[in-house]
Design a protein around this motif. Structure first.
Motif, PDB file in Angstrom:
ATOM      1  N   TRP A   1       6.339  -9.925   3.550  1.00  0.00           N
ATOM      2  CA  TRP A   1       7.071 -10.306   4.758  1.00  0.00           C
ATOM      3  C   TRP A   1       8.187  -9.313   5.052  1.00  0.00           C
ATOM      4  N   LYS A   2       8.398  -9.031   6.324  1.00  0.00           N
ATOM      5  CA  LYS A   2       9.533  -8.226   6.780  1.00  0.00           C
ATOM      6  C   LYS A   2      10.329  -9.117   7.726  1.00  0.00           C
ATOM      7  N   PHE A   3      11.571  -9.369   7.359  1.00  0.00           N
ATOM      8  CA  PHE A   3      12.435 -10.253   8.136  1.00  0.00           C
ATOM      9  C   PHE A   3      13.383  -9.457   9.018  1.00  0.00           C
TER      10      PHE A   3
ATOM     11  N   ASP B   1      17.362 -15.005   3.939  1.00  0.00           N
ATOM     12  CA  ASP B   1      17.813 -16.245   3.306  1.00  0.00           C
ATOM     13  C   ASP B   1      17.487 -17.478   4.149  1.00  0.00           C
ATOM     14  N   ALA B   2      17.641 -17.364   5.467  1.00  0.00           N
ATOM     15  CA  ALA B   2      17.309 -18.491   6.347  1.00  0.00           C
ATOM     16  C   ALA B   2      15.817 -18.792   6.284  1.00  0.00           C
ATOM     17  N   ALA B   3      15.003 -17.744   6.262  1.00  0.00           N
ATOM     18  CA  ALA B   3      13.549 -17.934   6.178  1.00  0.00           C
ATOM     19  C   ALA B   3      13.164 -18.552   4.842  1.00  0.00           C
TER      20      ALA B   3
ATOM     21  N   ASP C   1       6.848 -21.664  11.683  1.00  0.00           N
ATOM     22  CA  ASP C   1       8.217 -22.166  11.633  1.00  0.00           C
ATOM     23  C   ASP C   1       9.256 -21.111  11.274  1.00  0.00           C
ATOM     24  N   ILE C   2       8.847 -20.012  10.672  1.00  0.00           N
ATOM     25  CA  ILE C   2       9.815 -18.950  10.353  1.00  0.00           C
ATOM     26  C   ILE C   2       9.660 -17.736  11.267  1.00  0.00           C
ATOM     27  N   GLU C   3       8.811 -17.852  12.261  1.00  0.00           N
ATOM     28  CA  GLU C   3       8.568 -16.730  13.183  1.00  0.00           C
ATOM     29  C   GLU C   3       9.872 -16.183  13.765  1.00  0.00           C
ATOM     30  N   GLN C   4      10.823 -17.055  14.034  1.00  0.00           N
ATOM     31  CA  GLN C   4      12.105 -16.613  14.609  1.00  0.00           C
ATOM     32  C   GLN C   4      12.893 -15.695  13.666  1.00  0.00           C
TER      33      GLN C   4
END
Length: 103
Positions: free
Chosen positions: A4-6, A12-14, A71-74
């Motif tokens: 994953w690349k945030f 941390d939120a993800a 749900d973590i797309e944002q």
């Protein structure tokens, strides 16, 4: 395995969402998981899940993984890179709590 690349500062939120939803989800056939956070990239993560069989893996992909991804797309900079790997060999010892950093 999913890499994953945030977005900057959003890992941390993800991870909080992943942890809550992953813990609440039914994990039939799950043999465990690892979430690795590269020290050199604070906006990346590698999630490794272990499954009893192909059926369990597919059920997770269609259920839990799709839901969490949505749900973590944002928080993500791009869709995860997903690779299907087979375990060739493994030696697993209990992980000492002092080396596992809470998310």
């Amino acid at each position: 395995m999913s890499t994953w690349k945030f977005k900057p500062g959003q890992r941390d939120a993800a991870i909080e969402v992943i942890s809550k939803e992953g813990d609440a989800a039914e994990k039939k056939g799950s043999r465990g998981h690892l979430f690795l956070m590269p020290a050199e990239d604070p906006d990346a993560g590698v999630f490794i899940t272990l499954w009893e069989d192909e059926e369990s893996l597919q059920a997770s992909r269609e259920g839990v993984f799709k839901g969490i991804s949505r749900d973590i797309e944002q928080y993500t900079a791009s869709p995860p890179e997903v690779k299907k790997l087979h375990v060739h060999s493994a030696e697993i010892a209990e992980i000492a709590p002092e080396i596992v950093k809470p998310a």
